[in-house]
Design a protein around this motif. Structure first.
Motif, PDB file in Angstrom:
ATOM      1  N   ASN A   1       3.423  -3.747  -7.535  1.00 46.45           N
ATOM      2  CA  ASN A   1       5.176  -4.825  -8.370  1.00 46.45           C
ATOM      3  C   ASN A   1       5.825  -3.713  -7.496  1.00 46.45           C
ATOM      4  O   ASN A   1       5.604  -2.746  -6.421  1.00 46.45           O
ATOM      5  CB  ASN A   1       4.302  -4.152  -9.773  1.00 46.45           C
ATOM      6  N   GLU A   2       7.106  -3.807  -7.883  1.00 47.77           N
ATOM      7  CA  GLU A   2       8.311  -2.776  -7.247  1.00 47.77           C
ATOM      8  C   GLU A   2       7.852  -1.953  -7.156  1.00 47.77           C
ATOM      9  O   GLU A   2       8.480  -0.930  -5.705  1.00 47.77           O
ATOM     10  CB  GLU A   2       9.827  -3.286  -8.107  1.00 47.77           C
ATOM     11  N   ARG A   3       7.346  -0.931  -8.174  1.00 43.71           N
ATOM     12  CA  ARG A   3       7.682   0.387  -8.296  1.00 43.71           C
ATOM     13  C   ARG A   3       6.365   1.446  -6.561  1.00 43.71           C
ATOM     14  O   ARG A   3       6.495   1.835  -6.592  1.00 43.71           O
ATOM     15  CB  ARG A   3       6.278   1.709  -9.373  1.00 43.71           C
ATOM     16  N   CYS A   4       5.363   0.113  -6.526  1.00 45.48           N
ATOM     17  CA  CYS A   4       4.107   0.291  -5.668  1.00 45.48           C
ATOM     18  C   CYS A   4       5.143   0.386  -4.133  1.00 45.48           C
ATOM     19  O   CYS A   4       4.628   0.644  -2.876  1.00 45.48           O
ATOM     20  CB  CYS A   4       3.240  -1.487  -5.132  1.00 45.48           C
ATOM     21  N   LYS A   5       6.275  -0.096  -3.960  1.00 46.34           N
ATOM     22  CA  LYS A   5       6.795  -0.643  -2.710  1.00 46.34           C
ATOM     23  C   LYS A   5       7.838   0.447  -2.291  1.00 46.34           C
ATOM     24  O   LYS A   5       7.609   0.786  -1.163  1.00 46.34           O
ATOM     25  CB  LYS A   5       7.567  -2.003  -2.559  1.00 46.34           C
TER      26      LYS A   5
ATOM     27  N   HIS B   1       0.119  -1.287  -0.534  1.00 49.55           N
ATOM     28  CA  HIS B   1       0.799  -3.519  -1.769  1.00 49.55           C
ATOM     29  C   HIS B   1       0.960  -4.037  -0.660  1.00 49.55           C
ATOM     30  O   HIS B   1       0.882  -4.989  -1.498  1.00 49.55           O
ATOM     31  CB  HIS B   1       2.360  -2.186  -1.989  1.00 49.55           C
ATOM     32  N   PRO B   2       1.281  -4.423   0.685  1.00 45.44           N
ATOM     33  CA  PRO B   2       0.728  -6.141   0.931  1.00 45.44           C
ATOM     34  C   PRO B   2       0.211  -6.437   0.808  1.00 45.44           C
ATOM     35  O   PRO B   2      -0.017  -8.077   1.291  1.00 45.44           O
ATOM     36  CB  PRO B   2       1.274  -5.537   2.755  1.00 45.44           C
ATOM     37  N   ARG B   3      -1.305  -6.014   1.008  1.00 47.03           N
ATOM     38  CA  ARG B   3      -2.573  -7.047   0.383  1.00 47.03           C
ATOM     39  C   ARG B   3      -3.124  -7.046  -0.941  1.00 47.03           C
ATOM     40  O   ARG B   3      -4.201  -7.115  -1.440  1.00 47.03           O
ATOM     41  CB  ARG B   3      -3.561  -6.504   1.388  1.00 47.03           C
TER      42      ARG B   3
ATOM     43  N   PRO C   1       3.159   2.623   8.888  1.00 50.46           N
ATOM     44  CA  PRO C   1       2.272   2.042   7.320  1.00 50.46           C
ATOM     45  C   PRO C   1       3.398   1.639   6.560  1.00 50.46           C
ATOM     46  O   PRO C   1       4.353   2.103   6.672  1.00 50.46           O
ATOM     47  CB  PRO C   1       1.902   3.467   6.935  1.00 50.46           C
ATOM     48  N   PRO C   2       2.974   0.866   5.512  1.00 46.30           N
ATOM     49  CA  PRO C   2       4.041   0.188   5.268  1.00 46.30           C
ATOM     50  C   PRO C   2       4.287   1.485   3.328  1.00 46.30           C
ATOM     51  O   PRO C   2       3.542   2.562   2.969  1.00 46.30           O
ATOM     52  CB  PRO C   2       3.511  -0.473   4.164  1.00 46.30           C
ATOM     53  N   PRO C   3       5.618   1.836   3.484  1.00 52.24           N
ATOM     54  CA  PRO C   3       6.065   2.375   2.521  1.00 52.24           C
ATOM     55  C   PRO C   3       5.344   2.336   1.024  1.00 52.24           C
ATOM     56  O   PRO C   3       4.533   1.782   0.972  1.00 52.24           O
ATOM     57  CB  PRO C   3       7.134   2.132   2.169  1.00 52.24           C
TER      58      PRO C   3
END
Ligand SMILES: Nc1ncnc2c1ncn2[C@@H]1O[C@H](COP(=O)(O)OP(=O)(O)OP(=O)(O)O)[C@@H](O)[C@H]1O
Ligand SMILES: Nc1ncnc2c1ncn2[C@@H]1O[C@H](COP(=O)(O)OP(=O)(O)OP(=O)(O)O)[C@@H](O)[C@H]1O
Ligand code: SF4
Ligand code: SF4
Ligand SMILES: [Mg+2]
Ligand SMILES: [Mg+2]
Lengths: 339, 329
Positions: free
Chosen positions: A302-306, A295-297, A288-290
């Motif tokens: 924003n940066e914080r979400c990543k 967040h990828p969709r 899963p994305p960090p």
């Protein structure tokens, strides 16, 4: 006063899906773990219907199976009427609680023993809980068959003699036979046409009112969910990203993923409103994305979400895990004015 | 009767009858139905649970099992009669020319084999590919049906997939050999709307690009409205109404179709109870005389109780209902 029937806290279930060690050494590749359920918390009050929605593979059935004890949690707890059932040992100590929960399975074929007559399949929970004796058992079976739109004489037949929807109704009759207080329904009407579906949903609502039943309901059909639920929870990749009262969720969804789901509802009126498919690739629960896994969709990432996983916070009666909501930078929902 | 866009139907079913032999005599499950599907066309099949939708599909793919069997009528695929073929020959047609998506995913999936093994075997049986080409195609198929992380998932076993993922693996299997006709029985029941949309556009693309014909059995009118060119409404083993999808959904003629449309739940409409069509569909051993729908029909009149209506053309639609008989009441 409202009473919590079920409380789920930080529930997790991971599956190891790695190849056998030897294959990993020969072919390469490391351990693979599916985080099917990754920290889910919610509560269900008596007499309510709490629905779980979300894309295929997001972990709905796994949550259901954890609650009824078919899977053991990797972490976290399930409390039923105040009793902790998270650990297998504590569940084993409370057979009386276990017996009052029933589940209607997503796959009606797999859940009916092909060698048993339908009558015996439905009678099993009645006999197990000693709810009726002797001839009264089969009488009750006949009643249940009629309730779900089949006939008492169907008790003598085997599951393969029934159509898909008829089999699904047999599993509903079996689940009701044990007089549960808490019923987990995993896609209970997915194989049913609208008319029989209406019959079954109406029946479930009536029983709920009469017997004060509590339901955990899983369906990908949002119209059905709207119709039956008191509260709705939206899952994404093993996490609950939003939950609130049904009307609120449908009228003013906050989480960007909930909004996408609602935008993707097919247009029955054929009014020409193009339905917006949920964009972007569904990530794999193996990697899963960090941060916020959406967040990828997400158009508002924003940066914080990543990097930072958003916590579930409460906004009035709405519970949402989203940085944009928390930062107050999320635009209004399309229907919010009208709702 | 049918309004095909092309003159040569890919599938032609005429006067099909399916019966189950029982000790008390034959039970008629499919009673004299006819329809056709043109290349590139999607025919939706709807109707209440037990109407005979799956049996019709099973008859076409030649998998009826005793005591069930075809007792009358013909099924033709691209002009060739296939309902009376020997077992072996029919097996070759299945998979290669007809892809079947069963309502029950477990019919198609073997729990003991990895998904990759099952896909590769089907591909290599029907297409001239070596093992690595077949594996590449298997991966593409899984991606096309929207399995996230398909490369990681390819070597998993069926039980390691979620319900909706298993359903998509079955779809991938049915498409593996590029069949001309796809019989899809409730292919999207366990799928959420976005995946549903993806599967639907995949099916439509196959129709458009390869002229694949699809028989789409589903109870989901939303899916029908979006996917099908024509729709057949089944009731008690017969076709009640068949016609272009816009006509049947928006201006249903048969009283049963009208009832079906009213039972669809909608968001934003707060109703205490969903509209039901009162009563239930008759079981095979108690199908009423005359029009099988007559005990539940709000428009019933004398003739309905004695004479059985056959499909009557009404514009581009055909309706099996005496209300539309020119000879009238
Ligand atoms: N027994 C298992 N072994 C390995 N992985 C599993 C197992 N059961 C579920 N999973 C994985 O866990 C994730 C969640 O599965 P789950 O069945 O809970 O999804 P779901 O939300 O019910 O989806 P669907 O709507 O398709 O039924 C999926 O990625 C699935 O592949
Ligand atoms: N092996 C069998 N023996 C006896 N009756 C059968 C058998 N298979 C099907 N039937 C009966 O034939 C009728 C039509 O079944 P079919 O499976 O075609 O229904 P369907 O329209 O697909 O319904 P659903 O929407 O519930 O899947 C049903 O009444 C069913 O009980
Ligand atoms: S936390 Fe960020 S990425 Fe996740 S839903 Fe909210 S805005 Fe989008
Ligand atoms: S034939 Fe008669 S009973 Fe049958 S649908 Fe038409 S009006 Fe109703
Ligand atoms: Mg599931
Ligand atoms: Mg069926």
């Amino acid at each position: 006063m409202s009473e919590n029937v079920l409380r789920v806290t930080e529930l997790k279930r991971y599956f190891d899906v790695s190849k056998p060690l030897l294959n990993r050494i020969l072919e390469g590749g490391g351990r693979q773990v599916v985080r099917a359920v990754d920290g889910v918390s919610f509560e269900i009050e008596r007499g309510e219907t709490f629905s779980l929605v979300g894309e295929s593979g997001c972990g709905k059935s796994t949550v259901a199976r954890l609650i009824v004890g078919l899977y053991h949690p990797s972490d976290g707890d399930v409390e039923f009427e105040g009793v902790s059932l998270g650990r297998p040992a504590s569940r084993a100590r409370h057979p009386e609680k276990q017996a009052r929960m029933q589940m209607i399975f997503q796959d009606p074929y797999a859940s009916l023993n092909p060698r048993w007559r339908v009558g015996d399949i439905i009678a099993e929970p009645i006999r197990f809980r000693k709810l009726e004796q002797g001839a009264a058992v089969m009488e009750r079976v006949g009643e249940l068959l009629k309730l779900v739109g089949l006939a008492p004489r169907d008790a003598a037949k085997y599951p393969h003699e029934f159509s898909g929807g008829q089999r699904q109704r047999i599993s509903i009759a079996r689940a009701l036979a044990g007089k549960p207080d808490f019923l987990v329904c995993d896609e209970p009407t997915s194989a049913l046409d609208v008319s029989v579906q209406a019959q079954i949903l109406n029946l479930m609502k009536e029983l709920q009112k009469e017997l004060n039943l509590t339901y955990l309901f899983i369906s990908h059909n949002l119209a059905v969910v709207y119709h039956v639920s008191t509260k709705v929870g939206v899952m994404y990749l093993g996490r609950l990203v939003e939950w609130s009262e049904t009307k609120t969720l449908f009228g003013n969804p906050l989480h960007p993923y909930s909004r996408m789901l609602l935008d993707a509802i097919p247009d029955l009126e054929m009014s020409g409103r193009a339905r917006t498919p949920v964009g972007g690739e569904v990530p794999s629960p193996i990697n899963p994305p960090p941060g916020c896994s959406f967040h990828p969709r997400c158009p508002f990432a924003n940066e914080r979400c990543k990097s930072e996983v958003p916590a579930v916070l409460s906004y009035g009666s709405q519970h949402v895990a989203c940085h944009a909501v928390q930062e107050g930078r999320l635009p209004l929902w399309r229907d919010a004015a009208a709702a | 009767m049918a309004t095909d866009r092309s003159n040569v139907p890919l599938l032609e079913v005429s006067n099909l009858r399916v019966e189950f032999a029982t000790r008390r005599g034959p039970l008629v499950a499919i009673d004299d139905i006819s329809f056709s599907i043109a290349p590139g066309e999607v025919l939706g099949v709807v109707g209440e649970s037990g109407a005979g939708k799956s049996l019709t599909g099973t008859a076409i793919i030649g998998l009826l099992e005793p005591p069930g069997g075809i007792t009358a009528g013909e099924i033709r695929l691209a002009g060739r009669r296939i309902d009376n073929l020997p077992h072996d020959e029919m097996r070759k047609i299945r998979g290669k020319e007809i892809g079947a998506i069963f309502q029950d995913p477990l019919t198609s999936l073997n729990p003991l084999y990895r998904v990759s093994e099952q896909l590769i075997e089907t591909i290599r049986t029907h297409l001239p590919m070596d093992a690595s080409q077949a594996r590449a195609r298997a991966l593409t198929l899984l991606q096309e049906v929207g399995i996230p992380g398909a490369a990681e998932r390819l070597d998993h076993y069926p039980h390691q997939f979620s319900g909706g993922m298993r359903q998509r693996v079955v779809i991938a299997l049915a498409l593996a050999a590029e069949p001309k006709l796809i019989v899809a029985d409730e292919p999207t029941t366990a799928l959420d709307v976005s995946i549903q949309a993806q599967i639907i556009s995949l099916l439509k693309r196959l129709c458009r690009e390869h002229g694949t014909a699809v028989m789409l059995i589903t109870h989901d009118m939303g899916v029908i409205a979006e996917t099908a060119d024509r729709v057949a409404v089944m009731y008690a083993g017969r076709i009640a109404e068949i016609g272009p999808v816009q006509d049947v959904v928006k201006r249903p003629l048969h009283p049963y179709t009208t009832g079906l449309m009213g039972a669809i739940p909608a968001i934003g409409h707060d109703v205490h109870a969903l509209t039901q069509i009162d009563g239930s569909m008759p079981r095979l051993d108690s199908i009423p005389r005359g029009c099988a729908f007559n005990p539940r029909c709000t428009k019933v009149f004398d003739r309905c109780r004695v004479e059985r209506p056959d499909p009557i053309p009404q514009g581009r639609t055909a309706v099996a209902c005496w209300l539309y008989d020119g000879a009238g009441r």
